[in-house]
Design a protein around this motif. Structure first.
Motif, PDB file in Angstrom:
ATOM      1  N   VAL A 105      33.745  33.382  34.632  1.00 15.50           N
ATOM      2  CA  VAL A 105      33.523  33.597  35.502  1.00 15.50           C
ATOM      3  C   VAL A 105      34.422  34.339  35.916  1.00 15.50           C
ATOM      4  O   VAL A 105      35.604  34.663  35.874  1.00 15.50           O
ATOM      5  CB  VAL A 105      34.275  31.780  35.946  1.00 15.50           C
ATOM      6  N   THR A 106      33.653  35.182  37.916  1.00 14.29           N
ATOM      7  CA  THR A 106      34.892  35.747  38.529  1.00 14.29           C
ATOM      8  C   THR A 106      34.707  35.524  39.633  1.00 14.29           C
ATOM      9  O   THR A 106      34.070  34.497  39.741  1.00 14.29           O
ATOM     10  CB  THR A 106      33.483  36.824  38.356  1.00 14.29           C
ATOM     11  N   GLY A 107      36.071  35.001  39.928  1.00 14.04           N
ATOM     12  CA  GLY A 107      36.855  34.154  41.191  1.00 14.04           C
ATOM     13  C   GLY A 107      36.848  35.481  42.388  1.00 14.04           C
ATOM     14  O   GLY A 107      37.048  36.337  41.951  1.00 14.04           O
ATOM     15  N   TYR A 108      35.497  35.238  43.526  1.00 15.75           N
ATOM     16  CA  TYR A 108      35.779  35.902  44.944  1.00 15.75           C
ATOM     17  C   TYR A 108      36.553  34.679  45.030  1.00 15.75           C
ATOM     18  O   TYR A 108      36.432  33.972  45.619  1.00 15.75           O
ATOM     19  CB  TYR A 108      34.614  36.562  45.444  1.00 15.75           C
ATOM     20  N   CYS A 109      37.009  35.493  46.850  1.00 14.81           N
ATOM     21  CA  CYS A 109      37.962  34.885  47.701  1.00 14.81           C
ATOM     22  C   CYS A 109      38.868  34.699  46.810  1.00 14.81           C
ATOM     23  O   CYS A 109      39.569  33.076  47.279  1.00 14.81           O
ATOM     24  CB  CYS A 109      37.855  33.941  48.320  1.00 14.81           C
TER      25      CYS A 109
END
Length: 190
Positions: A85-89
């Motif tokens: 999982v790559t979290g943006y914001c």
């Protein structure tokens, strides 16, 4: 003149089943044109329908993750299926400022750190890659320093009740409802 780029009209790419697109991406891996392929903003319902049909499992699911948009079920689902999982914001953003949260600030003070370092460290401790945005060189440097949060601090952040998204098409935008509000919409054609 030949530009080397394909030209598409909107109607050419509307309503293309997700698996048609995914199989084309798998073909890019087969041809050596891509080393890894992933998805963005896919919720658990879509991934559950998609994964049994995949030859290549998505390497990553990029989605909004921060203390006000924690997505615990999605994160656990992705971990079980070896999807990063790559979290943006990861800091919220202009409309959702996690940096002003009282708990986040108290934890930052306890660690002699910044609220941004707390939010980023919280995501990293959950096994989530983060992609914070800043144009400020000082903040960029600060964001590289992680803090070691205690299990109690992790638990307290995990119990934050505020639930907000920065990137949200709104509940009346039917075509994208399945991405952000799976409880209110049907999954798209897989």
């Amino acid at each position: 003149p030949e530009t080397g780029y394909a030209s598409f009209k909107t109607e050419d790419i509307e309503n293309v089943p997700i698996m048609d697109t995914w199989r084309a991406m798998e073909a890019l891996v087969d041809k050596g044109k891509a080393r890894a392929i992933g998805v963005s903003n896919f919720n658990t319902a879509v991934l559950e329908k998609m994964l049994p049909q995949c030859r290549i499992i998505p390497a990553v699911n990029q989605t909004e993750i921060h203390p006000y948009c924690q997505e615990p079920e999605l994160v656990e689902f992705c971990k079980r299926h070896d999807i990063l999982v790559t979290g943006y914001c990861p800091l919220g953003g202009t409309r959702i400022n996690v940096m002003e949260d009282d708990l986040i600030n108290r934890i930052a003070e306890a660690h002699v750190g910044t609220p941004a370092q707390v939010a980023l460290s919280w995501s990293l401790a959950r096994g989530i890659a983060v992609i914070p945005k800043s144009n400020n060189p000082i903040r960029l440097k600060q964001n590289l320093k992680t803090l070691t949060l205690t299990s109690d601090e992790m638990r307290m952040i995990g119990k934050i009740q505020r639930r907000e998204r920065k990137v949200d098409p709104g509940r009346d935008h039917e075509p994208l409802k399945w991405i952000f509000h799976p409880d209110e919409a049907q999954c798209p054609v897989i």
